[in-house]
Structures are given as structure tokens and as C-alpha cells.
Design an enzyme around this catalytic site. Structure first.
Site, PDB file in Angstrom:
ATOM      1  N   ASN A  41       0.839  -1.205   0.000  1.00 48.41           N
ATOM      2  CA  ASN A  41       0.000   0.000   0.000  1.00 48.41           C
ATOM      3  C   ASN A  41       0.869   1.248   0.000  1.00 48.41           C
ATOM      4  O   ASN A  41       1.946   1.282   0.587  1.00 48.41           O
ATOM      5  CB  ASN A  41      -1.000   0.005   1.161  1.00 48.41           C
ATOM      6  CG  ASN A  41      -0.377  -0.173   2.524  1.00 48.41           C
ATOM      7  OD1 ASN A  41       0.648  -0.838   2.669  1.00 48.41           O
ATOM      8  ND2 ASN A  41      -0.976   0.423   3.526  1.00 48.41           N
ATOM      9  N   ILE A  42       0.381   2.266  -0.702  1.00 49.75           N
ATOM     10  CA  ILE A  42       1.090   3.538  -0.835  1.00 49.75           C
ATOM     11  C   ILE A  42       0.135   4.653  -0.411  1.00 49.75           C
ATOM     12  O   ILE A  42      -0.891   4.879  -1.082  1.00 49.75           O
ATOM     13  CB  ILE A  42       1.530   3.793  -2.308  1.00 49.75           C
ATOM     14  CG1 ILE A  42       2.344   2.622  -2.867  1.00 49.75           C
ATOM     15  CG2 ILE A  42       2.298   5.114  -2.398  1.00 49.75           C
ATOM     16  CD1 ILE A  42       3.749   2.511  -2.377  1.00 49.75           C
ATOM     17  N   GLU A  54      -3.304  -4.721  -2.855  1.00 52.46           N
ATOM     18  CA  GLU A  54      -3.891  -5.651  -3.832  1.00 52.46           C
ATOM     19  C   GLU A  54      -4.035  -4.982  -5.192  1.00 52.46           C
ATOM     20  O   GLU A  54      -3.756  -5.560  -6.238  1.00 52.46           O
ATOM     21  CB  GLU A  54      -5.282  -6.127  -3.376  1.00 52.46           C
ATOM     22  CG  GLU A  54      -5.283  -6.884  -2.080  1.00 52.46           C
ATOM     23  CD  GLU A  54      -5.478  -5.981  -0.869  1.00 52.46           C
ATOM     24  OE1 GLU A  54      -4.909  -4.869  -0.843  1.00 52.46           O
ATOM     25  OE2 GLU A  54      -6.182  -6.402   0.060  1.00 52.46           O
ATOM     26  N   CYS A  85     -10.398  -4.715   0.415  1.00 53.31           N
ATOM     27  CA  CYS A  85     -11.518  -3.770   0.544  1.00 53.31           C
ATOM     28  C   CYS A  85     -12.474  -3.958  -0.643  1.00 53.31           C
ATOM     29  O   CYS A  85     -12.159  -4.654  -1.621  1.00 53.31           O
ATOM     30  CB  CYS A  85     -10.997  -2.337   0.613  1.00 53.31           C
ATOM     31  SG  CYS A  85     -10.414  -1.701  -0.974  1.00 53.31           S
ATOM     32  N   CYS A  88     -11.179  -3.122  -4.253  1.00 46.15           N
ATOM     33  CA  CYS A  88     -10.197  -4.125  -4.696  1.00 46.15           C
ATOM     34  C   CYS A  88     -10.884  -5.439  -5.045  1.00 46.15           C
ATOM     35  O   CYS A  88     -10.498  -6.110  -6.013  1.00 46.15           O
ATOM     36  CB  CYS A  88      -9.132  -4.356  -3.623  1.00 46.15           C
ATOM     37  SG  CYS A  88      -7.962  -2.985  -3.517  1.00 46.15           S
TER      38      CYS A  88
HETATM   39  N1  THU Z   1      -5.172  -1.487   2.760  1.00 44.48           N
HETATM   40  C1  THU Z   1      -4.656  -2.312   1.817  1.00 44.48           C
HETATM   41  O1  THU Z   1      -3.615  -2.029   1.211  1.00 44.48           O
HETATM   42  N2  THU Z   1      -5.295  -3.479   1.574  1.00 44.48           N
HETATM   43  C2  THU Z   1      -6.373  -3.928   2.280  1.00 44.48           C
HETATM   44  O2  THU Z   1      -6.839  -5.031   2.040  1.00 44.48           O
HETATM   45  C3  THU Z   1      -6.950  -3.098   3.334  1.00 44.48           C
HETATM   46  C4  THU Z   1      -6.417  -1.721   3.447  1.00 44.48           C
HETATM   47  C5  THU Z   1      -4.425  -0.278   3.096  1.00 44.48           C
HETATM   48  C6  THU Z   1      -5.012   1.024   2.642  1.00 44.48           C
HETATM   49  C7  THU Z   1      -4.414   1.984   3.656  1.00 44.48           C
HETATM   50  O3  THU Z   1      -3.127   2.360   3.204  1.00 44.48           O
HETATM   51  C8  THU Z   1      -4.257   1.160   4.916  1.00 44.48           C
HETATM   52  O4  THU Z   1      -4.306  -0.188   4.502  1.00 44.48           O
HETATM   53  C9  THU Z   1      -5.325   1.424   5.966  1.00 44.48           C
HETATM   54  O5  THU Z   1      -6.591   1.316   5.424  1.00 44.48           O
END
Ligand code: THU
Length: 128
Positions: A41-42, A54, A85, A88
Site C-alpha cells: 500500500n502507498i 492488492e 476492501c 479491490c
Molecule cells: N489497505 C490495503 O492495502 N489493503 C487492504 O486489504 C486493506 C487496506 C491499506 C489502505 C491503507 O493504506 C491502509 O491499509 C489502511 O486502510
């Protein structure tokens, strides 16, 4: 599920930019021909532009020309396993179909679902 998928997602998770949530997520996606793409995640100051692990992983693979996917793993260090989420799930459904989704914690817990279990009654191209 193969250890390699978890190893790649766990390494990607270390590269997460989770400046605001401090919630690091790694993902690894395996194609049907065995290639693995990984991502994290970024986050940035304009919160809504955050990209989930994802989605970034899927888009990386698609941009490399991949179209056939077998499974994805999502790695966090949380006690509760982290499912993709809603947005995704939509993208995974549209581009990967009913793949296996492994939810893995660095604490050693893991569960596997079919995407159709996590995302029943999807909207997709068949509705257009
Ligand atoms: N996030 C993801 O990368 N994937 C998930 O399945 C759930 C949430 C990230 C988004 C954000 O950067 C952080 O987690 C908190 O929501």
C-alpha cells in the site's frame, strides 16, 4: 499455498508507505503460468489517493500484459486477518475471476477463500 507467495508479499509489505495509518499491507499475485507480482500500500497526504496493496499488485501485473491469474495473498501483521476492501474485490473479480484469496498474518495465521465467497453477487461485464 506456496511459501514463495507469502515470502514475496511479506517482503513487499516492508516497502509499504503507510505514513498515516501505519498499517502496512503486502500482496503477491500468481499468474496461471507461475509468475509472481508483488506490491504494497502507498499512502500520501491526499488520503483519497491511497493505493491498496492488492490493487497496485494487480495493476502492475496487468500493465505487464498478464491476464490469467490463479491466486493472491494479502499479508499484514494484524491479529485479525485483512481481507481486500470493496473496490479491490471489484477489480480482482473483473480481472481475475474466482481466484483463491489467501489472508495471511505474520503472526502465523492464514485462511483461504474463493473470491466469490468474499464478493458474492458481483456487478461485472455480463450485466452490460
Ligand atoms: N489497505 C490495503 O492495502 N489493503 C487492504 O486489504 C486493506 C487496506 C491499506 C489502505 C491503507 O493504506 C491502509 O491499509 C489502511 O486502510
Amino acid at each position: 499455498m506456496s511459501n514463495e507467495l507469502v515470502v514475496r508479499a511479506t517482503a513487499a509489505r516492508e516497502r509499504a508507505i503507510a505514513t498515516f495509518s501505519n498499517f502496512k499491507v503486502g500482496a503477491a499475485l500468481r499468474t496461471k503460468n507461475g509468475r509472481i507480482y508483488e506490491g504494497c500500500n502507498i499512502e500520501n497526504a491526499s488520503f483519497g489517493l491511497t493505493t491498496c496493496a492488492e490493487r497496485l499488485t494487480l495493476l502492475k501485473a496487468l500493465s505487464e500484459g498478464e491476464r490469467d491469474f490463479a491466486e493472491i495473498v494479502v499479508v499484514t501483521d494484524a491479529e485479525r486477518l485483512t481481507p481486500p476492501c470493496g473496490p479491490c474485490r471489484q477489480l480482482l473479480w473483473e480481472f481475475c475471476g474466482d481466484i483463491k484469496v489467501h489472508l495471511h498474518s505474520t503472526r502465523g495465521v492464514e485462511e483461504t477463500y474463493q473470491l466469490s465467497e468474499l464478493f458474492p453477487h458481483p456487478f461485472d461485464i455480463t450485466h452490460l
